[in-house]
Design a protein around this motif. Structure first.
Motif, PDB file in Angstrom:
ATOM      1  N   THR A 342       0.285 -12.163   1.674  1.00 18.68           N
ATOM      2  CA  THR A 342       0.077 -11.436   2.831  1.00 18.68           C
ATOM      3  C   THR A 342       1.095 -10.133   2.964  1.00 18.68           C
ATOM      4  OG1 THR A 342       1.829 -12.819   3.851  1.00 18.68           O
ATOM      5  CG2 THR A 342      -0.527 -13.486   4.183  1.00 18.68           C
ATOM      6  N   ASN A 344       1.010  -7.423   1.858  1.00 20.22           N
ATOM      7  CA  ASN A 344       0.268  -6.032   1.764  1.00 20.22           C
ATOM      8  C   ASN A 344      -0.241  -6.103   3.481  1.00 20.22           C
ATOM      9  OD1 ASN A 344      -1.830  -7.812   1.479  1.00 20.22           O
ATOM     10  ND2 ASN A 344      -2.853  -6.696   0.116  1.00 20.22           N
ATOM     11  N   GLY A 345      -0.386  -6.936   4.100  1.00 20.41           N
ATOM     12  CA  GLY A 345      -0.976  -7.157   5.472  1.00 20.41           C
ATOM     13  C   GLY A 345      -2.128  -7.803   5.430  1.00 20.41           C
ATOM     14  N   CYS A 346      -2.441  -8.186   4.303  1.00 19.32           N
ATOM     15  CA  CYS A 346      -3.772  -9.185   4.089  1.00 19.32           C
ATOM     16  C   CYS A 346      -3.687 -10.486   5.232  1.00 19.32           C
ATOM     17  CB  CYS A 346      -4.022  -9.710   3.049  1.00 19.32           C
ATOM     18  SG  CYS A 346      -5.367 -10.733   2.825  1.00 19.32           S
TER      19      CYS A 346
ATOM     20  N   SER B 174     -10.427  -9.550   5.792  1.00 19.85           N
ATOM     21  CA  SER B 174      -9.869  -8.069   6.068  1.00 19.85           C
ATOM     22  C   SER B 174     -10.727  -7.134   6.101  1.00 19.85           C
ATOM     23  CB  SER B 174      -8.594  -7.884   5.037  1.00 19.85           C
ATOM     24  OG  SER B 174      -9.148  -7.976   3.747  1.00 19.85           O
ATOM     25  N   PRO B 185      -0.305  -0.315   2.672  1.00 21.72           N
ATOM     26  CA  PRO B 185       0.245  -1.677   2.114  1.00 21.72           C
ATOM     27  C   PRO B 185       1.436  -1.550   1.258  1.00 21.72           C
ATOM     28  CG  PRO B 185      -1.557  -0.986   0.460  1.00 21.72           C
ATOM     29  CD  PRO B 185      -1.408   0.202   1.725  1.00 21.72           C
ATOM     30  N   LEU B 260      -4.059  -8.121  -4.531  1.00 22.26           N
ATOM     31  CA  LEU B 260      -3.370  -7.260  -3.312  1.00 22.26           C
ATOM     32  C   LEU B 260      -3.560  -5.853  -3.432  1.00 22.26           C
ATOM     33  CD1 LEU B 260       0.210  -9.279  -2.912  1.00 22.26           C
ATOM     34  CD2 LEU B 260      -2.080  -9.768  -2.075  1.00 22.26           C
ATOM     35  N   PHE B 264      -6.061  -5.652   1.465  1.00 25.13           N
ATOM     36  CA  PHE B 264      -5.427  -5.309   2.651  1.00 25.13           C
ATOM     37  C   PHE B 264      -6.313  -4.657   3.558  1.00 25.13           C
ATOM     38  CE2 PHE B 264      -5.214  -2.122  -0.257  1.00 25.13           C
ATOM     39  CZ  PHE B 264      -5.366  -0.888   0.323  1.00 25.13           C
TER      40      PHE B 264
END
Lengths: 426, 426
Positions: A342, A344-346, B174, B185, B260, B264
């Motif tokens: 997460t 990277n914001g996932c 996502s 990200p 990754l 994101f």
């Protein structure tokens, strides 16, 4: 629930010694009953507990908990409830099933018998519908073994491996529950010394011994889960067999990773063992060999001592245990995995599944796949019926077991069992 | 709906020339209305049609269609209906909105105004909740460009590329709808000439111009979808921006593929354009350069002539079109993709999403990513405001458009638009 209380927990349901499901465990699953209904269930000894009927009887109450969370096809909505609700349910279940005067004794016999059902009368279904499934690659021993076989000992570990928990996305639709047979997959394979692929059933079908964690609801897209809070987002663990067709995988995986070599099926155990139940078995993992970036740094006991075994049972023979490994061997722990996933914001959702990657230990009898156990076909594995295996044959049944053990407590995961059927007529 | 009828289709709702949504198109989406309700919707000209209210008015009926399929948060259950139901709905909608006497004229004005709503009053939501998302890599030009940049011209295409539609699994959680902003990200990147990674916001943020198809319900696990029946399992298409952080991807992707660097966020257009609407734009794709295994052999017109464009709009400037490409350039068609994806028995579900991979054409102005357009940073792309881009800057808005055009018919996909926000404070 304090660890010191463990010794004194004793259910009025009889539980034999070393039974995987004492009252301390209380794993979650989805059961299909003989009347065609399904429900969230737990298990004590040889009895399944129908949580929908227990709720309807009025004996099970917790903030936010409604019948729709329990009388469901999957546990996802139940898992999305706050952790405080889950803890309250756990406390109440322990109360109900350790204290003979906590409520169940008041119910009439018929109702009690509909709540408490012998396990052989209940079919266990897939416990969650995973929104997404991620497979990590977190065993250093496994990554090293595979690296040595395919790239030689000098380049066994990729340069990135010690810096981050490597992972890839898998297919969630083909995750099946223990007891579901799978056909040997067809695919493109390149015969030895050939240049072009042929279309053939896989000749190198393999299991991978893994454990997966099931996530709680996460944060909105864009907001990372930090490594120190990661366990708050983990609901529990299941056994996981990441079926792999090595010959299909070998030809397809460059440059974008595994695809058809993996997505024909993955088998999980029907019971989700919660982090609360695993608490007494907390331990430290390996010390990092390189300094980690701060977002991956953890300290203390961030993993669990879970014994894992794999049996092969030929169609007409008894099972042979071919692997004994342990979850604690994993180089990267679940907190690091989730923080990395997460960073990277996932975003994650309740019921997502994150598997560990093959769990191999330091000794050859702890390797978690046939690829490693038979070392790429060069060291066939002997079974007790005298036959040998380099990979899995049609009719073989693979049984993965997991359990935790200390002097005063034993809990188990049950099994993830799959029989391999011949390839279909294409 | 026969192609010859196209010329004569004219709605009593006014539709300007070259409007993406004439009555022939009838794409599906999920709309959020000012009263807080959501519903399956379609669009003609500048009006959104609330299909739940149309159903409740009694004017829309089809075998198996119920209100719950339409008054839903996502289209998945509607898509799971049989194709015959979808065709009946399409026929009926064309009837209702081309013939002034087909029913709507009978409704009172208030009801009619609740069914037909000006598009600016409706917020378009994510149309499906994808169970799984797969990203193919089906543009030969893109795979070749990337190969040349990273491995040199001799080894540009991997040996497997011409034998199978290479793909990997992506993250479905996502996937966001057009209009959703995304943060740049964070991740591990290795600076030039360094050995170890640092933790940093990506410095090489990129778009990927793609088109994705949305699947119908598939077959049970273990049963492949054959190449000749594959289109029966495709519901429709959306525009797809597969956001990519090249520096994160480069460090992480060996040996298991992108993770990754991709998960994101991915942006889709809100409208699913059906295969029926695309029928007049059917065409042949490239001829295979190698003989394919029989399970991948197709003949005839198996793809579609869909013009695709990408604009970059700086935060304070007007958009510049930086790429003009076409769906028909793809080497592998959707039938081949779906047959390959399921050849090992992998199951698909209604609402799954399968993206094409970056769609690059033969000329430099048709390359579908900044990586290719600016050739790994060596040929900056000039924008109309005089600024240059090698990758995407904070505040930039990327707009993907798609449309089909012939003498007597024009239909569009609308847009997939995303603004990039600065990285969060980690």
């Amino acid at each position: 629930m304090h660890i010191r209380e463990v010794k004194n927990l004793k259910s009025w349901i009889e539980v034999s010694p070393k039974h995987p499901f004492p009252v301390y465990n209380l794993p979650y699953g989805i059961g299909l009953f003989e009347d065609g209904t399904h429900s969230a269930v737990t298990r004590i000894g040889d009895f399944i507990i129908n949580l929908s009927l227990l709720f309807q009887s009025g004996l099970l109450r917790a903030d936010g908990l409604t019948l729709k969370h329990l009388a469901a096809e999957y546990l996802n909505d139940y898992i999305a409830l706050p952790k405080a609700t889950h803890l309250a349910v756990r406390e109440r279940l322990i109360e109900l099933f350790t204290d003979t005067h906590a409520g169940l004794y008041k119910l009439d016999e018929e109702l009690k018998n509909s709540i408490l059902v012998p396990h052989e009368k209940v079919k266990m279904l897939l416990p969650v519908k995973p929104g997404d499934y991620t497979d990590f690659y977190s065993s250093k021993e496994h990554a090293t073994n595979v690296g040595i076989m395919f790239r030689g000992p000098e380049n066994a570990l990729m340069p990135n491996w010690l810096h981050m928990p490597i992972a890839y996305h898998g297919r969630s639709s083909s995750i099946v529950v223990s007891g579901t047979d799978l056909h040997r997959p067809w695919g493109q394979i390149v015969p030895p010394n050939a240049e072009n692929p042929i279309f053939s059933p896989s000749k190198q079908l393999d299991f991978e011994l893994e454990v997966a964690f099931v996530t709680r609801s996460g944060k909105p897209l864009g907001q990372p889960i930090k490594v120190d809070e990661a366990e708050e987002y983990i609901f529990g663990l299941v056994l996981f067999n990441d079926w792999s067709a090595r010959d299909i995988q070998k030809w397809e995986y460059q440059p974008l990773g595994p695809f058809l070599g993996k997505n024909f099926g993955s088998t999980i155990s029907p019971w989700i063992v919660t982090l609360e139940a695993l608490e007494p078995f907390r331990c430290a993992g390996p010390t990092p060999e390189k300094e980690l970036l701060p977002y991956l740094q953890t300290s203390g006991e961030k993993t669990f001592d879970i014994h894992l075994e794999v049996d092969i049972a030929p169609s007409d023979g008894k099972p042979t245990t071919v692997c004994r490994s342990n979850f604690k061997y994993l180089y990267w722990n679940m907190s690091q995995q989730l923080a990395h996933h997460t960073v990277n914001g996932c975003n994650i959702q309740a019921g997502d599944m994150m598997a560990s990657g093959t769990i191999s230990g330091p000794t050859p009898d702890s390797f978690g796949s046939m690829l490693e156990l038979a070392w790429k076909g060069t060291k066939p594995v002997k079974l007790e019926d005298g036959s040998e295996r380099t990979f899995i044959l049609d009719g073989d049944t693979i049984i993965i077991r997991g359990y935790c053990e200390r002097e005063d407590l034993y809990i188990g995961f049950g099994e993830a069992t799959t029989t391999i059927l011949p390839a279909i007529d294409y």
